[in-house]
Design a protein around this motif. Structure first.
Motif, PDB file in Angstrom:
ATOM      1  N   MET A   1     -24.370 -28.190  33.518  1.00  0.00           N
ATOM      2  CA  MET A   1     -23.097 -27.968  32.659  1.00  0.00           C
ATOM      3  C   MET A   1     -23.098 -26.958  31.915  1.00  0.00           C
ATOM      4  O   MET A   1     -21.815 -26.477  31.360  1.00  0.00           O
ATOM      5  N   GLN A   2     -24.132 -26.243  31.451  1.00  0.00           N
ATOM      6  CA  GLN A   2     -24.143 -25.074  30.379  1.00  0.00           C
ATOM      7  C   GLN A   2     -23.565 -23.866  31.013  1.00  0.00           C
ATOM      8  O   GLN A   2     -23.149 -22.780  30.396  1.00  0.00           O
ATOM      9  N   MET A   3     -23.477 -23.987  32.479  1.00  0.00           N
ATOM     10  CA  MET A   3     -23.225 -22.626  33.140  1.00  0.00           C
ATOM     11  C   MET A   3     -21.699 -22.268  32.717  1.00  0.00           C
ATOM     12  O   MET A   3     -20.759 -23.371  33.032  1.00  0.00           O
ATOM     13  N   GLY A   4     -21.356 -21.073  32.283  1.00  0.00           N
ATOM     14  CA  GLY A   4     -20.128 -20.759  32.078  1.00  0.00           C
ATOM     15  C   GLY A   4     -19.317 -20.996  30.757  1.00  0.00           C
ATOM     16  O   GLY A   4     -18.247 -20.915  30.374  1.00  0.00           O
TER      17      GLY A   4
ATOM     18  N   CYS B   1     -21.801 -35.545  41.146  1.00  0.00           N
ATOM     19  CA  CYS B   1     -20.462 -34.546  41.699  1.00  0.00           C
ATOM     20  C   CYS B   1     -19.771 -34.071  40.627  1.00  0.00           C
ATOM     21  O   CYS B   1     -19.597 -32.947  40.622  1.00  0.00           O
ATOM     22  N   LEU B   2     -19.839 -34.900  39.610  1.00  0.00           N
ATOM     23  CA  LEU B   2     -18.745 -34.339  38.276  1.00  0.00           C
ATOM     24  C   LEU B   2     -19.943 -33.519  37.525  1.00  0.00           C
ATOM     25  O   LEU B   2     -19.450 -32.114  37.025  1.00  0.00           O
ATOM     26  N   GLY B   3     -21.116 -33.473  37.501  1.00  0.00           N
ATOM     27  CA  GLY B   3     -21.967 -32.674  36.592  1.00  0.00           C
ATOM     28  C   GLY B   3     -22.479 -31.448  37.421  1.00  0.00           C
ATOM     29  O   GLY B   3     -22.645 -30.277  36.688  1.00  0.00           O
ATOM     30  N   LEU B   4     -22.181 -31.194  38.690  1.00  0.00           N
ATOM     31  CA  LEU B   4     -22.638 -30.235  39.571  1.00  0.00           C
ATOM     32  C   LEU B   4     -21.413 -29.318  39.861  1.00  0.00           C
ATOM     33  O   LEU B   4     -21.592 -27.980  39.974  1.00  0.00           O
TER      34      LEU B   4
ATOM     35  N   TYR C   1     -14.621 -30.481  33.230  1.00  0.00           N
ATOM     36  CA  TYR C   1     -13.674 -31.354  32.019  1.00  0.00           C
ATOM     37  C   TYR C   1     -13.829 -32.740  32.041  1.00  0.00           C
ATOM     38  O   TYR C   1     -13.856 -33.576  31.113  1.00  0.00           O
ATOM     39  N   LYS C   2     -13.617 -33.095  33.326  1.00  0.00           N
ATOM     40  CA  LYS C   2     -13.966 -34.529  33.626  1.00  0.00           C
ATOM     41  C   LYS C   2     -15.558 -34.950  33.387  1.00  0.00           C
ATOM     42  O   LYS C   2     -15.813 -36.098  32.613  1.00  0.00           O
ATOM     43  N   ALA C   3     -16.329 -34.243  33.562  1.00  0.00           N
ATOM     44  CA  ALA C   3     -17.718 -34.166  33.390  1.00  0.00           C
ATOM     45  C   ALA C   3     -17.967 -34.605  31.630  1.00  0.00           C
ATOM     46  O   ALA C   3     -18.695 -35.518  31.308  1.00  0.00           O
TER      47      ALA C   3
ATOM     48  N   ILE D   1      -6.384 -29.811  28.575  1.00  0.00           N
ATOM     49  CA  ILE D   1      -7.683 -30.275  29.117  1.00  0.00           C
ATOM     50  C   ILE D   1      -7.734 -31.800  28.350  1.00  0.00           C
ATOM     51  O   ILE D   1      -8.582 -32.521  29.368  1.00  0.00           O
ATOM     52  N   GLY D   2      -7.235 -32.153  27.702  1.00  0.00           N
ATOM     53  CA  GLY D   2      -7.147 -33.644  27.326  1.00  0.00           C
ATOM     54  C   GLY D   2      -6.987 -34.614  28.170  1.00  0.00           C
ATOM     55  O   GLY D   2      -7.612 -35.823  28.293  1.00  0.00           O
ATOM     56  N   ARG D   3      -6.382 -34.336  29.203  1.00  0.00           N
ATOM     57  CA  ARG D   3      -5.882 -35.321  30.273  1.00  0.00           C
ATOM     58  C   ARG D   3      -7.241 -35.547  31.202  1.00  0.00           C
ATOM     59  O   ARG D   3      -7.582 -36.496  31.740  1.00  0.00           O
ATOM     60  N   ASP D   4      -7.895 -34.289  31.647  1.00  0.00           N
ATOM     61  CA  ASP D   4      -8.974 -34.199  32.496  1.00  0.00           C
ATOM     62  C   ASP D   4     -10.332 -35.028  31.707  1.00  0.00           C
ATOM     63  O   ASP D   4     -11.015 -35.877  32.489  1.00  0.00           O
TER      64      ASP D   4
END
Length: 356
Positions: free
Chosen positions: A179-182, A243-246, A252-254, A318-321
């Motif tokens: 998750m730190q990437m980017g 799925c969300l983490g990768l 944003y969901k993650a 972003i709040g929605r995601d």
């Protein structure tokens, strides 16, 4: 397409992907370039997901998640030197993309759109709104922890619970690394600090995956027990975490998904720690959960302050995601805890893994 691969596809995509594991680098390359095979594999995956989600076929759903778990196991594993020329990604991403779309589509269909659009647009107000959303959800104070484990939990209950928790805990550090990437600035530093805590702050003896393994050993949750007792609902939760983490597009969901995970852990783990000690179980086995009561409280606070609030403050869309991710976590956590509680109460003694 060779007849043997036609037969394997006829047996379903899980059987086909398992057969791919024994392929040579050359065979992987030939199959990647064989678009008749890739089209057949994709069609088999779509048929499977239609049965699983469109037809409410639990056996098909189990196969979907066994197949996703197999792919994610490869994503989170090191590579053997003999396999550095095995290019698996084109074929496995074909499969994962179809299954993930169906899995996420199903989870998103469970969420009322009004729930994720009427949120405050300022970061601090959004954080308060999101915490209220979590606390109001049935998973926020689930009776499995706050009634059953806290009041009448047994060593067998704790063993069953920890077996299900292998769906995330042993790979959470790698998810945080991904998750730190980017990311940049305080947002990245917060995730990095969380990751460093998972790494025992540099002490190999205190790396959290090691401590979790000690908990499993202390309670007698060995590989055979985990395999035989692992529930489909736990597998769904683990696959969503991966799925969300990768995936970069699901970042944003993650943030919402793992923010809920960190926020709920201290209150849940307090129930586990208190019952563990009341039962007189070996103290070394509860180190992992005991540490996380304080650590995750700090992580949740930092996550909301330094990740969630700045993201929403910078772009309110972003709040929605983030809210979608939070609700995916809450809904699937409720599914899995509901089923686990039924099993602890003796209502469903047969493990899904055994059925599948």
């Amino acid at each position: 397409m060779p007849e043997d691969w036609n037969n394997r596809l006829a047996a379903g995509p899980l059987a086909a992907v398992r057969a791919l594991e024994s392929c040579t680098a050359g065979e992987w390359g030939r199959l990647t370039g064989n678009y008749t095979f890739r089209g057949g594999l994709a069609a088999a995956c779509r048929t499977l997901t239609e049965r699983a989600y469109g037809g409410n076929d639990r056996t098909a759903l189990a196969e979907v998640h066994q197949l996703l778990a197999l792919i994610y196991d490869q994503d989170f594993s090191g590579v053997e030197i003999a396999e550095v020329d095995h290019e698996r990604q084109p074929l496995l991403r074909d499969v994962a993309a179809i299954l993930e779309q169906a899995m996420l589509g199903h989870e998103l269909s469970r969420i009322d759109e009004e729930t994720v659009t009427g949120y405050p647009r300022s970061g601090p107000e959004y954080v308060r709104w999101l915490k209220d959303l979590v606390n109001a959800h049935p998973a926020g104070w689930h009776p499995l922890y706050h009634e059953h484990i806290a009041q009448r939990g047994t060593p067998e209950d704790l063993r069953l619970l920890l077996a299900q928790e292998t769906n995330l805990d042993p790979r959470f550090d790698d998810i945080l690394a991904s998750m730190q990437m980017g990311r940049t600035g305080g947002e990245k530093m917060e995730i990095a600090a969380n990751y460093w805590d998972e790494m025992g702050n540099g002490d190999a003896e205190l790396v959290h995956t090691r401590l979790f393994s000690q908990a499993l050993e202390a309670i007698g949750a060995d590989r055979d027990f985990i395999r035989d007792s692992f529930m489909l609902e736990a597998g769904v939760s683990g696959n969503l975490s991966a799925c969300l983490g990768l995936a970069r597009r699901h970042y944003y969901k993650a943030v919402g998904y793992f923010g809920v995970t960190e926020y709920l852990a201290p209150r849940r783990f307090r129930c586990v720690v208190d019952t563990w000690r009341e039962l007189g179980l070996h103290e070394v086995g509860i180190t992992y959960h005991d540490l996380h009561i304080g650590i995750d409280a700090g992580h949740a606070s930092g996550w909301f302050k330094n990740v969630v609030a700045p993201l929403v403050g910078g772009d309110a869309l972003i709040g929605r995601d983030i809210a979608l991710g939070a609700l995916i976590r809450l809904n699937t956590s409720q599914d899995y805890l509901d089923e686990l509680l039924r099993r602890m109460r003796g209502r469903s003694p047969v493990a899904v893994g055994a059925e599948a």
